[in-house]
Structure formats: C-alpha cells, structure tokens
Design an enzyme around this catalytic site. Structure first.
Site, PDB file in Angstrom:
ATOM      1  CG  ASP A  39     -11.762   8.157   9.087  1.00 15.25           C
ATOM      2  OD1 ASP A  39     -10.635   8.667   9.255  1.00 15.25           O
ATOM      3  OD2 ASP A  39     -12.687   8.266   9.908  1.00 15.25           O
ATOM      4  CE  LYS A  67      -7.342  11.219   9.863  1.00 12.22           C
ATOM      5  NZ  LYS A  67      -8.267  11.920  10.774  1.00 12.22           N
TER       6      LYS A  67
HETATM    7  C1  S3P Z   1     -13.604  11.747  13.748  1.00 15.81           C
HETATM    8  C2  S3P Z   1     -12.960  12.690  13.008  1.00 15.81           C
HETATM    9  C3  S3P Z   1     -11.878  12.371  12.054  1.00 15.81           C
HETATM   10  C4  S3P Z   1     -11.824  10.904  11.716  1.00 15.81           C
HETATM   11  C5  S3P Z   1     -11.991  10.025  12.919  1.00 15.81           C
HETATM   12  C6  S3P Z   1     -13.301  10.305  13.620  1.00 15.81           C
HETATM   13  C7  S3P Z   1     -14.663  12.185  14.689  1.00 15.81           C
HETATM   14  O1  S3P Z   1     -10.643  12.741  12.624  1.00 15.81           O
HETATM   15  O2  S3P Z   1     -10.604  10.594  11.054  1.00 15.81           O
HETATM   16  O3  S3P Z   1     -11.964   8.658  12.540  1.00 15.81           O
HETATM   17  O4  S3P Z   1     -15.458  11.341  15.149  1.00 15.81           O
HETATM   18  O5  S3P Z   1     -14.726  13.390  14.976  1.00 15.81           O
HETATM   19  P1  S3P Z   1     -10.084  14.248  12.468  1.00 15.81           P
HETATM   20  O6  S3P Z   1     -11.118  15.128  13.006  1.00 15.81           O
HETATM   21  O7  S3P Z   1      -8.837  14.300  13.288  1.00 15.81           O
HETATM   22  O8  S3P Z   1      -9.822  14.415  11.001  1.00 15.81           O
END
Ligand code: S3P
Length: 456
Positions: free
Chosen positions: A334, A361
C-alpha cells in the site's frame, strides 16, 4: 444497515510549499488489525475490548456489517470499543444489503466469514470498489461450497454488487494462493473457522500475517510451516472456539509512511511519529527509504498487542534512487504511491517491478501516480508492472504556471500521496477530492497542520 460514508460533494485540497516540518505525531490505529479485531470479536464468546481502533470509514463499514449479523458493538467515551460476539457459527442473516463503501478488505474478509454460515448476504460498494475483482475470493470460497451471484466484469470475474449464499457445514480445502494477497488468505482462513476439519492455505510469497497472529490470540488452533523456499503452509483447525480478548491496536505503518516521507522531503524537517506498528510483513517502506539514504531511527522499540512497535524519528535527507527488489513488494504493497513521490525527489533513478497488483487496488495506482507525477513535472515511465522514476535530486517539483488539479479517483492513498507531493512543489497543487482520506486516515490534514503545514 448502512455505514456512515461521506456523501457530500467533492472536497478539493490545496497543498503548497511547506516550511520545515517539526513535532511529534501519532497516526491512527492499523486498518488491517482494526478490521480483524471487530470480526474476530464478533465471532468470539464474551466481550472483546479494543483500544486504538481506527475510526475510519472502512473499519466502520466492518462494524456496521458485524452488527447487521448479530454482534453488539459499542464505543465508550474514552474511545474503547466493545464487541459482544455471537460465537463461531452464530452469525445471523443480515436484513439489508451490506454496504462496504470503499473497503476491499471488509468485503473480501466478510465473504470468507459468511461462506461457512448458512446465510445469504448482498454486498454493495462505491464506484471504486464495484470495479475491483472478487474472483480471487469467490473462487476458493466456491470450492468450500459457497454460491455467488454477481456482476461479471470485463474478463468474466465477479464484481459488486454481489449476493452470496454460505454453506454450513462447508467443505475444508487446501488452497495455493495464485496471487500474493493477505485478503484472499484471510478470507479462506475465516471461512475455515466454522468448517469441520483442517483448512489449509499455501502461501508461496509471505503476506501480512495479522490474521494468523490474531486467530491464535483468540484461541484458534493454527499452525504455520515454513518451507526452505519460504513458502508458508497455514493450517487452521475448524469448528474453533474463540474467546474474547483485550486488544491494543498499534499505529498504522501505512499511514505513518505519509508524515515520514513528508519529513524526509521537506528541507530542514525533524519529525517523530510514535507508536508505529513494525510487523516485518508491513515495514518494507521504511527499509526501502533507509536504503535510499533516508535518516530514519527507531526508538522505544517494544511489543504492543503481540506486534512489534517503535517510534520513528525522521530527519530531512537527500534520497538516492534504487532498484526496489520485487520480493519486498508484499510488505509495502500500500506504500508504493508515497514511495513514488519520494523517488520523484531522489537523486538518480528508482526502478520498481512486480507491481501488477497495484492496478487492482482502490484505483490503478501505477497509471494514476504516473499521470499525476508527470503533471507536476516529474520524469516518470510507466511499464507493465511498475514505474521508473528519474528524480530531481531534491529540487522541488513544478507544474507550470497554474497549480495543477490532480485526480484522486476515490483512492485515499493517491489523495494523500499528492498532498505530500504538493509540499515539495514550487507552486503547489490541488487534489480534486480529499474525502476518500476518511476511509483510512481521518486525522491526516490536522496532523499535517500540527507539523507546521499551512493551508491556503
Ligand atoms: C490488506 C491486504 C492488502 C492491502 C489492503 C489490506 C489486509 O490487500 O492492500 O489495504 O488487511 O489484509 P491484498 O491482500 O489484496 O494485497
């Protein structure tokens, strides 16, 4: 039950060259841990108390959904949240559609929870969330027995609005993650909680491990085997009994990255960000900034709620571009938008790769960052899986005679990244809409003011 999403008209924000930043600030609680605290609290027996919960719109969406499925969730005047759970298997059918707002994490993790309950639920979301791929969770959850009816996107993958029907008892699966995604891993593990037998997730590339830590903390039986090549095999024993916990949520490293980069870039700055979660699966941004020559020091290193935490002292630094190794990406997934801003001011070239996930995203973060940075005079090349940025060597960015207006496209991290970029331009810039910032960092603008940023 609907969550309190912002609905007024766009709120543009103007950000102009800043004086040296100084002071000590604290960022709000970690978003990932906040979501999971509410969800696991809602499935536990007894009353879970949460200190430091992020009171951002995304987390409030989760709270509203858990209430709609039977949990009692209240907030004390001192900011402590209390969650009275229904027990694993006890979720109730929500009466209305679950409004997920902007929150991909709420949506995907809740689909996991519902998958092994015999209930039907409809998920809706804003324009950004309604474009995001859900096939990555609906595929494995379908193997467990859940059924999904939704809106197919361009390549046939499901999108919101979407209705699902869980199955109880669900079927345990062994699933190898095709994308490095903590959300997918967590959705399957949460589904496994109310599933007989062992649910197993094979994770070739490690992603944030808050679900594993917290499931164990709430009393689930969960084993992690790490193979020689780094692959993690996570096995959860189903029909778990969770017990209410007292949780302290550390500050969100993803939010801390914004004041940290601001202090690195604005000449003369000296800032301390306190209580930052530094779980190794999350702290990649700080390691990369240090590798670029950033003067960051961790002090008061300690453990809070089972997570490593420190205060970060930051001094303005001349950064040097580097090749960012793709295997560090999951630990800072992120933080690339704000890293790109840092790179635009660094000496030399920063190359990033392996970032295809950034295209799905809250927005396509590669294209939006490349376009916005180009608008303020940065030299950026967009490639399929990353950006190549030739930095100014510390000179401010500039955008012609008129301050440019940058599109945030309902993406909080794009909005905040360009807000920071505006502090190191010659003539400032306008972010077209700062409202999305309320999803993850409602105190962002007051925090900048407290460091000395003066707003026009
Ligand atoms: C998150 C995982 C990430 C991240 C998101 C929060 C989480 O996404 O980008 O802001 O809390 O598990 P991805 O697992 O899809 O990469």
């Amino acid at each position: 039950m609907s969550a309190p999403h912002s609905s007024s008209s766009p709120a543009p924000g103007h950000f102009s060259p800043a004086p040296p930043l100084s002071g000590t600030v604290t960022v709000p609680g970690d978003k990932s841990i906040s979501h999971r605290s509410l969800m696991l609290g809602a499935l536990a027996v007894g009353e879970t108390r949460i200190a430091g919960l992020l009171e951002g719109e995304d987390v409030l969406s989760t709270a509203a959904a858990m209430r709609a499925m039977g949990a009692t969730i209240t907030r004390d005047d001192d900011g402590t949240w209390r969650v009275r759970g229904v027990g694993v298997g006890g979720l109730m059918q929500p009466v209305e559609a679950l409004d997920m707002g902007n929150s991909g994490t709420s949506t995907r993790l809740l689909m996991g929870l519902i998958a092994s309950h015999g209930i039907t639920a409809t998920f809706t979301g804003d324009a950004s969330l309604s474009k995001r791929p859900m096939g990555r969770v609906t595929d494995p959850l379908s193997l467990m027995g859940a059924a999904f009816m939704g809106t197919p996107g361009a390549n046939g993958a499901l999108r919101l609005p979407l209705t699902m029907r869980g199955l109880c008892p669900a079927v345990p699966i062994e699933y190898r993650l095709p994308v490095a995604s903590a959300q997918v891993k967590s959705a399957i593990l949460l589904a496994g909680l109310n599933t007989p037998g062992i649910t197993r997730v094979i994770e070739p590339v490690p992603t944030r491990d808050h679900s594993e830590r917290m499931l164990r903390g709430f009393g689930a039986t969960l084993e992690v085997e790490v193979q020689d090549d780094g692959t993690r095999i996570i096995s959860l024993t189903g029909e778990a009994e969770l017990t209410a916990q007292d949780i302290i949520v550390p500050g969100d490293p993803s939010s801390a990255a914004f004041p940290v980069v601001a202090a690195l870039l604005v000449p003369g700055s000296h800032v301390t960000v306190t209580n930052v979660g530094l779980n190794p699966t999350r702290a990649g941004i700080f390691e990369v900034l240090k590798a670029m020559g950033g003067d960051l020091t961790y002090i008061n290193e300690r453990e809070v709620g089972g997570e490593p935490v420190a205060d970060i002292v930051v001094r303005h630094s001349t950064l040097t571009g580097i090749d960012v190794p793709p295997d560090i990406a999951p630990s800072m997934i992120d933080e690339f938008p704000i890293l790109f801003v840092a790179a635009a001011l660094a000496k030399g070239t920063t190359r990033t790769s392996g970032l295809d996930e950034l295209r799905v995203k809250e927005s396509d973060r590669l294209t939006l960052m490349a376009q916005g940075l180009a608008r303020i005079g940065a030299r950026v090349e967009e490639v399929e899986d990353g950006l190549v940025i030739h930095g100014t060597g510390g000179l401010p960015l500039g955008g012609g005679n008129e301050p440019p207006v940058i599109a945030a496209s309902l993406d909080h991290r794009i909005a905040m990244s360009f807000a920071i970029a505006g502090l190191v331009t010659t003539g400032g810039l306008t972010v077209d809409d700062m409202r999305p910032v309320a999803t993850s960092f409602p105190t962002f603008e007051p925090l900048l003011s407290s460091l000395g940023v003066v707003r026009a």
